[in-house]
Design a protein around this motif. Structure first.
Motif, mmCIF file in Angstrom:
data_model
loop_
_atom_site.group_PDB
_atom_site.id
_atom_site.type_symbol
_atom_site.label_atom_id
_atom_site.label_comp_id
_atom_site.label_asym_id
_atom_site.label_seq_id
_atom_site.Cartn_x
_atom_site.Cartn_y
_atom_site.Cartn_z
ATOM 1 N N PHE A 16 14.954 5.089 43.286
ATOM 2 C CA PHE A 16 14.824 4.522 41.947
ATOM 3 C C PHE A 16 14.332 5.534 40.906
ATOM 4 C CE2 PHE A 16 14.061 -0.123 43.584
ATOM 5 C CZ PHE A 16 15.330 -0.119 44.121
ATOM 6 N N SER A 17 13.248 6.284 41.253
ATOM 7 C CA SER A 17 12.601 7.056 40.187
ATOM 8 C C SER A 17 13.512 8.149 39.654
ATOM 9 C CB SER A 17 11.242 7.590 40.637
ATOM 10 O OG SER A 17 11.407 8.389 41.763
ATOM 11 N N ALA A 18 14.256 8.830 40.513
ATOM 12 C CA ALA A 18 15.145 9.893 40.016
ATOM 13 C C ALA A 18 16.230 9.292 39.111
ATOM 14 C CB ALA A 18 15.784 10.633 41.186
ATOM 15 N N ALA A 19 16.780 8.136 39.523
ATOM 16 C CA ALA A 19 17.846 7.517 38.723
ATOM 17 C C ALA A 19 17.313 7.035 37.377
ATOM 18 C CB ALA A 19 18.466 6.356 39.491
ATOM 19 N N LEU A 20 16.015 6.687 37.325
ATOM 20 C CA LEU A 20 15.442 6.100 36.108
ATOM 21 C C LEU A 20 14.840 7.128 35.155
ATOM 22 C CD1 LEU A 20 13.749 2.985 37.753
ATOM 23 C CD2 LEU A 20 15.452 2.897 35.912
ATOM 24 N N GLU A 21 14.777 8.379 35.565
ATOM 25 C CA GLU A 21 14.115 9.389 34.728
ATOM 26 C C GLU A 21 14.810 9.505 33.361
ATOM 27 O OE1 GLU A 21 13.502 13.020 36.875
ATOM 28 O OE2 GLU A 21 12.901 14.043 35.026
ATOM 29 N N GLY A 22 14.036 9.344 32.282
ATOM 30 C CA GLY A 22 14.580 9.495 30.929
ATOM 31 C C GLY A 22 15.420 8.316 30.461
ATOM 32 N N VAL A 23 15.365 7.204 31.217
ATOM 33 C CA VAL A 23 16.216 6.040 30.893
ATOM 34 C C VAL A 23 15.458 5.063 29.988
ATOM 35 C CG1 VAL A 23 17.188 3.943 31.953
ATOM 36 C CG2 VAL A 23 17.692 6.206 32.922
ATOM 37 N N SER A 24 16.143 4.531 28.967
ATOM 38 C CA SER A 24 15.492 3.541 28.098
ATOM 39 C C SER A 24 15.945 2.118 28.411
ATOM 40 C CB SER A 24 15.774 3.859 26.623
ATOM 41 O OG SER A 24 17.156 3.899 26.398
ATOM 42 N N GLN A 25 17.190 1.956 28.894
ATOM 43 C CA GLN A 25 17.676 0.607 29.214
ATOM 44 C C GLN A 25 18.475 0.656 30.522
ATOM 45 O OE1 GLN A 25 18.920 -2.207 26.125
ATOM 46 N NE2 GLN A 25 19.467 -0.408 24.941
ATOM 47 N N VAL A 26 18.501 -0.487 31.207
ATOM 48 C CA VAL A 26 19.194 -0.565 32.498
ATOM 49 C C VAL A 26 20.056 -1.821 32.545
ATOM 50 C CG1 VAL A 26 18.932 -0.673 35.011
ATOM 51 C CG2 VAL A 26 17.204 0.520 33.641
ATOM 52 N N PHE A 27 21.280 -1.677 33.061
ATOM 53 C CA PHE A 27 22.059 -2.843 33.488
ATOM 54 C C PHE A 27 21.927 -2.899 35.004
ATOM 55 C CE2 PHE A 27 25.999 -4.590 35.323
ATOM 56 C CZ PHE A 27 25.874 -5.875 34.835
ATOM 57 N N LEU A 28 21.394 -4.012 35.498
ATOM 58 C CA LEU A 28 20.945 -4.073 36.890
ATOM 59 C C LEU A 28 21.627 -5.201 37.668
ATOM 60 C CD1 LEU A 28 18.810 -3.017 38.978
ATOM 61 C CD2 LEU A 28 17.265 -4.784 38.068
ATOM 62 N N TYR A 29 22.184 -4.841 38.833
ATOM 63 C CA TYR A 29 22.639 -5.861 39.781
ATOM 64 C C TYR A 29 21.421 -6.411 40.523
ATOM 65 C CZ TYR A 29 27.621 -5.083 39.207
ATOM 66 O OH TYR A 29 28.893 -5.051 38.706
ATOM 67 N N THR A 30 21.534 -7.624 40.991
ATOM 68 C CA THR A 30 20.409 -8.280 41.661
ATOM 69 C C THR A 30 20.225 -7.793 43.090
ATOM 70 O OG1 THR A 30 20.430 -10.305 40.346
ATOM 71 C CG2 THR A 30 19.672 -10.515 42.607
ATOM 72 N N ASN A 31 19.002 -7.436 43.410
ATOM 73 C CA ASN A 31 18.604 -7.256 44.804
ATOM 74 C C ASN A 31 17.186 -7.814 44.911
ATOM 75 O OD1 ASN A 31 17.312 -6.055 47.153
ATOM 76 N ND2 ASN A 31 19.238 -4.972 47.395
ATOM 77 N N ALA A 32 17.076 -8.986 45.533
ATOM 78 C CA ALA A 32 15.780 -9.671 45.548
ATOM 79 C C ALA A 32 14.721 -8.873 46.289
ATOM 80 C CB ALA A 32 15.935 -11.051 46.196
ATOM 81 N N ALA A 33 15.120 -8.230 47.391
ATOM 82 C CA ALA A 33 14.134 -7.558 48.247
ATOM 83 C C ALA A 33 13.438 -6.412 47.523
ATOM 84 C CB ALA A 33 14.806 -7.056 49.525
ATOM 85 N N THR A 34 14.119 -5.781 46.589
ATOM 86 C CA THR A 34 13.541 -4.596 45.942
ATOM 87 C C THR A 34 13.283 -4.800 44.440
ATOM 88 O OG1 THR A 34 15.725 -3.655 45.487
ATOM 89 C CG2 THR A 34 14.682 -3.056 47.599
ATOM 90 N N ALA A 35 13.414 -6.016 43.964
ATOM 91 C CA ALA A 35 13.279 -6.248 42.510
ATOM 92 C C ALA A 35 11.887 -5.872 42.005
ATOM 93 C CB ALA A 35 13.613 -7.695 42.172
ATOM 94 N N ALA A 36 10.844 -6.187 42.792
ATOM 95 C CA ALA A 36 9.478 -5.842 42.358
ATOM 96 C C ALA A 36 9.311 -4.329 42.307
ATOM 97 C CB ALA A 36 8.455 -6.480 43.297
ATOM 98 N N ASP A 37 9.862 -3.626 43.321
ATOM 99 C CA ASP A 37 9.805 -2.146 43.300
ATOM 100 C C ASP A 37 10.539 -1.620 42.075
ATOM 101 O OD1 ASP A 37 8.563 -1.593 45.941
ATOM 102 O OD2 ASP A 37 10.329 -2.676 46.644
ATOM 103 N N PHE A 38 11.684 -2.242 41.770
ATOM 104 C CA PHE A 38 12.453 -1.760 40.620
ATOM 105 C C PHE A 38 11.669 -1.975 39.329
ATOM 106 C CE2 PHE A 38 15.590 -1.331 37.380
ATOM 107 C CZ PHE A 38 16.421 -0.332 37.863
ATOM 108 N N ALA A 39 11.010 -3.123 39.217
ATOM 109 C CA ALA A 39 10.215 -3.408 38.009
ATOM 110 C C ALA A 39 9.122 -2.354 37.839
ATOM 111 C CB ALA A 39 9.607 -4.807 38.107
ATOM 112 N N CYS A 40 8.460 -1.993 38.929
ATOM 113 C CA CYS A 40 7.387 -0.967 38.869
ATOM 114 C C CYS A 40 7.974 0.384 38.477
ATOM 115 C CB CYS A 40 6.721 -0.804 40.236
ATOM 116 S SG CYS A 40 5.599 -2.103 40.605
ATOM 117 N N ALA A 41 9.074 0.761 39.123
ATOM 118 C CA ALA A 41 9.672 2.075 38.854
ATOM 119 C C ALA A 41 10.170 2.148 37.412
ATOM 120 C CB ALA A 41 10.814 2.339 39.839
ATOM 121 N N ALA A 42 10.733 1.042 36.920
ATOM 122 C CA ALA A 42 11.238 1.035 35.540
ATOM 123 C C ALA A 42 10.084 1.184 34.553
ATOM 124 C CB ALA A 42 12.008 -0.263 35.282
#
Ligand SMILES: NC(=O)c1ccc[n+]([C@@H]2O[C@H](COP(=O)([O-])OP(=O)(O)OC[C@H]3O[C@@H](n4cnc5c(N)ncnc54)[C@H](OP(=O)(O)O)[C@@H]3O)[C@@H](O)[C@H]2O)c1
Length: 272
Positions: A49-75
């Motif tokens: 997540f973190s490498a893909a999110l570096e320098g990102v201001s907005q995200v279009f995200l597909y759903t993955n319930a198992a990792t959604a909380a991790d994604f919220a933190c990384a974002a």
């Protein structure tokens, strides 16, 4: 102001990328199986997540319930200002959405992302018009389709409309934080969808009314028994009460939602 589009191989992300192309937006395209010009973002693997999110201001995200909380933190850690989540209107149209397998992953992901500090716009599409693709084999092989609940009236939404709303949600701050139910302009029964397909193809297509068990056997390679039961229950309910129809596509795009007939006319090649 980089926009990260996840799920590059998906139909909705492909449509969204077509809208973003040529707007001058800085777009980073990510996939769990990236091409050389794309970034790795595997929603099953928070380590990506973190490498893909570096320098990102907005995200279009597909759903993955198992990792959604991790994604919220990384974002949040990456300084992301807005996430557009592709969810499902099953969270409001089925009973017990926290346990129903049609809704539970979306309900859990919406909850996890909304608990984070980054504003989330939630797109809740109904049944994709492209679910008609499941009939291709029957149409080609037998000129007939098996339906357990032919009179179920579904809210068939064109996935291209979903992509256009995603584009608007990324480019219009007035939509940030909104929850948008996305459907077609009307609820069309499955048997009526077959009639429309037949008319556009210019050929007869029969409908075989099959039992729940027959239908479950025919799809057991593609979905769990629990998911099949949930879908059958959903269709059974839609024979009595048609799926609710939303005006959000028209409100957001400024033109009517695409009807099922138009979707077929645009996609008829896949049924030949
Ligand atoms: N069909 C319906 O009626 C309906 C209704 C409501 C909601 N939905 C939801 O809409 C979504 C399907 O959208 P679509 O038609 O655009 O998709 P699609 O064409 O079916 O493609 C699957 C998508 O999932 C992504 N994906 C799969 N595994 C991934 C992973 N490990 N990491 C990151 N992305 C992954 C794929 O991206 P990559 O392969 O590029 O990684 C691709 O974008 C699903 O979440 C579905 O549940 C569907």
């Amino acid at each position: 102001m980089t926009i990260l589009v996840t799920g590059a191989r998906g139909t909705v992300s492909a449509g969204l990328l077509r809208h973003l192309a040529g707007t001058g937006a800085d777009v980073r395209i990510a996939s769990s199986a990236p091409r050389p010009d794309q970034s790795l973002l595997d929603l099953h693997d928070p380590a990506t997540f973190s490498a893909a999110l570096e320098g990102v201001s907005q995200v279009f995200l597909y759903t993955n319930a198992a990792t959604a909380a991790d994604f919220a933190c990384a974002a949040a850690a990456a300084g992301v200002r807005h996430v557009v989540l592709l969810s499902s209107n099953a969270v409001t149209t089925v009973a017990d959405p926290d346990v129903n397998p049609m809704a539970a992953p979306f309900s859990a992901a919406e909850t996890a992302l909304s608990a984070g500090p980054v504003p989330v716009t939630v797109l809740r599409p109904g049944s994709f018009a492209s679910n008609a693709r499941q009939w291709v084999y029957g149409i080609r092989a037998e000129r007939a389709v098996d339906l357990p609940y032919p009179d179920a009236r579904v809210d068939a939404v064109d996935e291209a409309d979903v992509a256009e709303v995603a584009y608007r949600a990324l480019t219009d701050p007035g939509l940030w934080g909104a929850t948008l139910d996305l459907t077609g302009p009307d609820a069309v029964s499955l048997v009526e969808q077959i009639r429309i397909l037949a008319a556009v193809l210019g050929e007869e297509i029969g409908v075989n009314r099959v039992t729940r068990e027959q239908w479950k056997r025919s799809v057991n390679r593609y979905m769990t028994s629990e998911y099949a039961d949930a879908l059958l229950d959903y269709w059974r309910a839609l024979e009595i009460h048609p799926a609710p129809v939303s005006t959000a596509v028209a409100t957001v795009t400024g033109r009517p939602a695409t009807g099922f007939r138009t979707w077929v006319e645009r996609n008829v090649g896949m049924f030949r």
